[in-house]
Design an enzyme around this catalytic site. Structure first.
Site, mmCIF file in Angstrom:
data_model
loop_
_atom_site.group_PDB
_atom_site.id
_atom_site.type_symbol
_atom_site.label_atom_id
_atom_site.label_comp_id
_atom_site.label_asym_id
_atom_site.label_seq_id
_atom_site.Cartn_x
_atom_site.Cartn_y
_atom_site.Cartn_z
ATOM 1 N N LYS A 202 6.852 -7.578 -7.906
ATOM 2 C CA LYS A 202 8.271 -7.114 -7.497
ATOM 3 C C LYS A 202 8.803 -8.483 -6.378
ATOM 4 O O LYS A 202 10.112 -8.578 -6.801
ATOM 5 C CB LYS A 202 8.234 -5.893 -6.641
ATOM 6 C CG LYS A 202 7.607 -4.620 -7.407
ATOM 7 C CD LYS A 202 8.004 -3.295 -6.690
ATOM 8 C CE LYS A 202 7.343 -3.259 -5.299
ATOM 9 N NZ LYS A 202 5.762 -3.022 -5.706
ATOM 10 N N ARG B 80 9.882 5.435 -2.281
ATOM 11 C CA ARG B 80 8.367 5.614 -2.960
ATOM 12 C C ARG B 80 8.193 6.873 -3.060
ATOM 13 O O ARG B 80 7.102 7.310 -3.751
ATOM 14 C CB ARG B 80 7.667 5.338 -2.217
ATOM 15 C CG ARG B 80 7.408 3.553 -2.352
ATOM 16 C CD ARG B 80 6.208 2.938 -1.744
ATOM 17 N NE ARG B 80 6.550 1.584 -1.429
ATOM 18 C CZ ARG B 80 5.851 0.601 -1.116
ATOM 19 N NH1 ARG B 80 4.743 0.853 -1.045
ATOM 20 N NH2 ARG B 80 6.270 -0.614 -1.092
ATOM 21 N N ARG C 127 -3.189 -14.031 -2.550
ATOM 22 C CA ARG C 127 -1.654 -14.026 -1.954
ATOM 23 C C ARG C 127 -1.727 -14.460 -0.411
ATOM 24 O O ARG C 127 -2.193 -13.744 0.399
ATOM 25 C CB ARG C 127 -1.081 -12.749 -2.010
ATOM 26 C CG ARG C 127 0.301 -12.401 -1.536
ATOM 27 C CD ARG C 127 0.959 -11.051 -2.358
ATOM 28 N NE ARG C 127 0.603 -9.820 -1.812
ATOM 29 C CZ ARG C 127 1.240 -8.887 -2.402
ATOM 30 N NH1 ARG C 127 2.117 -8.729 -2.883
ATOM 31 N NH2 ARG C 127 0.602 -7.660 -1.966
ATOM 32 N N ARG D 136 -1.873 -10.832 4.351
ATOM 33 C CA ARG D 136 -1.530 -9.498 4.785
ATOM 34 C C ARG D 136 -2.851 -8.671 5.111
ATOM 35 O O ARG D 136 -3.730 -8.923 4.343
ATOM 36 C CB ARG D 136 -0.699 -8.845 3.717
ATOM 37 C CG ARG D 136 0.767 -9.219 3.696
ATOM 38 C CD ARG D 136 1.312 -8.455 2.403
ATOM 39 N NE ARG D 136 1.177 -7.205 2.008
ATOM 40 C CZ ARG D 136 1.692 -6.456 1.459
ATOM 41 N NH1 ARG D 136 2.656 -7.037 0.780
ATOM 42 N NH2 ARG D 136 1.355 -5.234 1.193
ATOM 43 N N ARG E 110 -4.035 1.878 -1.662
ATOM 44 C CA ARG E 110 -2.853 1.741 -1.851
ATOM 45 C C ARG E 110 -2.602 1.915 -3.467
ATOM 46 O O ARG E 110 -1.506 2.633 -3.866
ATOM 47 C CB ARG E 110 -2.416 0.432 -1.648
ATOM 48 C CG ARG E 110 -2.226 0.254 -0.186
ATOM 49 C CD ARG E 110 -1.917 -1.235 0.371
ATOM 50 N NE ARG E 110 -0.984 -1.976 -0.194
ATOM 51 C CZ ARG E 110 -1.110 -3.287 -0.293
ATOM 52 N NH1 ARG E 110 -2.155 -4.147 -0.055
ATOM 53 N NH2 ARG E 110 -0.229 -3.997 -1.145
HETATM 54 P P1 ADP Z 1 2.934 -3.073 -1.582
HETATM 55 O O1 ADP Z 1 4.041 -2.932 -2.769
HETATM 56 O O2 ADP Z 1 2.223 -4.329 -2.170
HETATM 57 O O3 ADP Z 1 2.251 -1.753 -1.271
HETATM 58 P P2 ADP Z 1 5.002 -3.450 0.557
HETATM 59 O O4 ADP Z 1 5.077 -4.867 1.446
HETATM 60 O O5 ADP Z 1 6.040 -3.084 -0.305
HETATM 61 O O6 ADP Z 1 3.791 -3.630 -0.484
HETATM 62 O O7 ADP Z 1 4.558 -2.327 1.576
HETATM 63 C C1 ADP Z 1 3.267 -2.458 2.578
HETATM 64 C C2 ADP Z 1 3.322 -1.216 3.012
HETATM 65 O O8 ADP Z 1 4.323 -0.727 4.021
HETATM 66 C C3 ADP Z 1 2.769 -0.006 2.257
HETATM 67 O O9 ADP Z 1 1.605 0.050 1.874
HETATM 68 C C4 ADP Z 1 3.308 1.129 3.137
HETATM 69 O O10 ADP Z 1 2.213 1.389 4.025
HETATM 70 C C5 ADP Z 1 4.586 0.638 3.888
HETATM 71 N N1 ADP Z 1 5.532 1.067 2.947
HETATM 72 C C6 ADP Z 1 6.501 -0.037 2.371
HETATM 73 N N2 ADP Z 1 7.552 0.571 1.917
HETATM 74 C C7 ADP Z 1 7.298 2.014 2.251
HETATM 75 C C8 ADP Z 1 8.269 3.309 1.911
HETATM 76 N N3 ADP Z 1 9.217 3.401 1.043
HETATM 77 N N4 ADP Z 1 7.630 4.325 2.434
HETATM 78 C C9 ADP Z 1 6.487 4.514 2.964
HETATM 79 N N5 ADP Z 1 5.716 3.031 3.443
HETATM 80 C C10 ADP Z 1 6.219 2.093 3.057
#
Ligand code: ADP
Length: 240
Positions: free
Chosen positions: A13, A87, A126, A159, A170
Site C-alpha cells: 500500500k 479497518r 522492509r 518496525r 496481524r
Molecule cells: P500494516 O498495514 O503493515 O499493518 P500499518 O503501518 O498500517 O501496517 O499499521 C501498523 C499498526 O498500527 C497496525 O498493526 C495497528 O496496530 C495500528 N493501526 C494502523 N491503522 C489502524 C487502524 N485504522 N485501526 C486500528 N489500528 C491501526
C-alpha cells in the site's frame, strides 16, 4: 479523488501510495505513519497506540477515528487517499458520517491482492524512515547506503511489528476484519481489486483506473496500452 487503499499488511500500500502521490496531485493520509509519528513524539495518542501495536493489536476505534478526522480536516487538497484507515466497519461508518457532512464521500476503494508467500518475504526485508514514512526493501528498493535514508541521511529502522510471530497475528486479524469491509464497499459499487506479485505489476492497473474514472492524466505520460492511449485522448479532450 477520494480514495481508500485496502490490502494485506505488506501488500505494498505504501509503495502504491507514493507512486500515486508522485504521478497525480494526491495527498496520502496513512494511519500507521501517523501512529508511528505520534509514538516518536511521545504524544498521549502515541503512548496508548504503542501498547496495542507492540502486541500486533489494533488501536481502539475511538482513537483512530479522532486521529484521522483531525487529519482530514487539516488537509486542504481536493485529492486524497487513505491508507490503513478504516479497518473496521465501525471506523468505516464513522468515516462515512464525517465525509457525508461535507458531501465529499469516498469515490474509489482499491483492494490490493498479493500472494501471502510474497508478502512474508517482503516484511522481512522492509526498513523504514519514520519521520517521512519512506519505505525501503532490501531486495527490490534498497537505500543507496545500507541503513540510511536516501533523502535526509538519517538512520532507517526496522518496525517492531515486522517479525514473523507478530506478522501472523496481524495477517489473521486483517482477514477477519477486511472481509466485511470489502463487502461494505462492494455494495456501493466503488470497489476495484488489483492483483499481482509485484508493485510494478499492480501500479499500471491503478493508473488506468484513475485515468478512466477521474479523467485525469498521469504527468509522466507513461501510457502503455492502447486502451490507456484512447482513455488519455478522451481525458485530454474533456479537459480542454
Ligand atoms: P500494516 O498495514 O503493515 O499493518 P500499518 O503501518 O498500517 O501496517 O499499521 C501498523 C499498526 O498500527 C497496525 O498493526 C495497528 O496496530 C495500528 N493501526 C494502523 N491503522 C489502524 C487502524 N485504522 N485501526 C486500528 N489500528 C491501526
Amino acid at each position: 479523488m477520494r480514495i481508500l487503499l485496502l490490502g494485506n499488511p505488506g501488500a505494498g500500500k505504501g509503495t502504491q501510495s507514493s507512486r500515486m502521490q508522485k504521478n497525480f496531485n494526491i495527498t496520502a493520509i496513512t494511519s500507521g505513519n501517523l501512529l508511528r509519528q505520534n509514538i516518536a513524539k511521545g504524544t498521549t495518542v502515541g503512548k496508548i497506540a504503542a501498547k496495542h501495536m507492540e502486541h500486533g493489536e489494533f488501536v481502539p476505534d475511538d482513537i483512530m477515528i479522532e486521529l484521522i478526522g483531525d487529519e482530514l480536516q487539516r488537509n486542504k487538497r481536493q485529492n486524497w487517499l487513505l491508507d490503513g484507515f478504516p479497518r473496521t466497519i465501525n471506523q468505516a461508518m464513522a468515516l462515512d458520517d464525517n465525509l457525508n457532512l461535507s458531501g465529499q464521500s469516498l469515490n474509489l476503494v482499491i483492494n490490493l491482492q498479493v500472494p501471502e508467500e510474497v508478502i512474508l518475504q517482503r516484511i522481512m526485508d522492509r526498513w523504514i524512515h519514520v519521520p517521512s514514512g519512506r519505505v525501503y526493501n532490501l531486495s527490490y528498493n534498497p537505500p543507496k547506503i545500507h541503513g540510511i535514508d536516501d533523502v535526509t541521511g538519517e538512520k532507517l529502522t526496522k518496525r517492531d511489528d515486522d517479525n514473523p510471530e507478530i506478522f501472523k497475528i496481524r495477517l489473521q486479524k486483517h482477514h477477519a476484519l477486511t472481509e466485511p469491509l470489502l463487502e461494505y464497499y462492494n455494495k456501493r459499487n466503488i470497489l476495484i481489486t488489483c492483483n499481482g506479485r509485484t508493485s510494478d505489476e499492480i501500479y499500471p492497473q491503478i493508473e488506468s483506473e484513475l485515468i478512466a474514472r477521474f479523467k485525469v492524466i498521469s504527468p509522466n505520460n507513461q501510457v502503455k496500452t492502447s486502451t490507456e492511449k484512447n482513455l488519455l485522448k478522451v481525458a485530454t479532450r474533456e479537459n480542454l
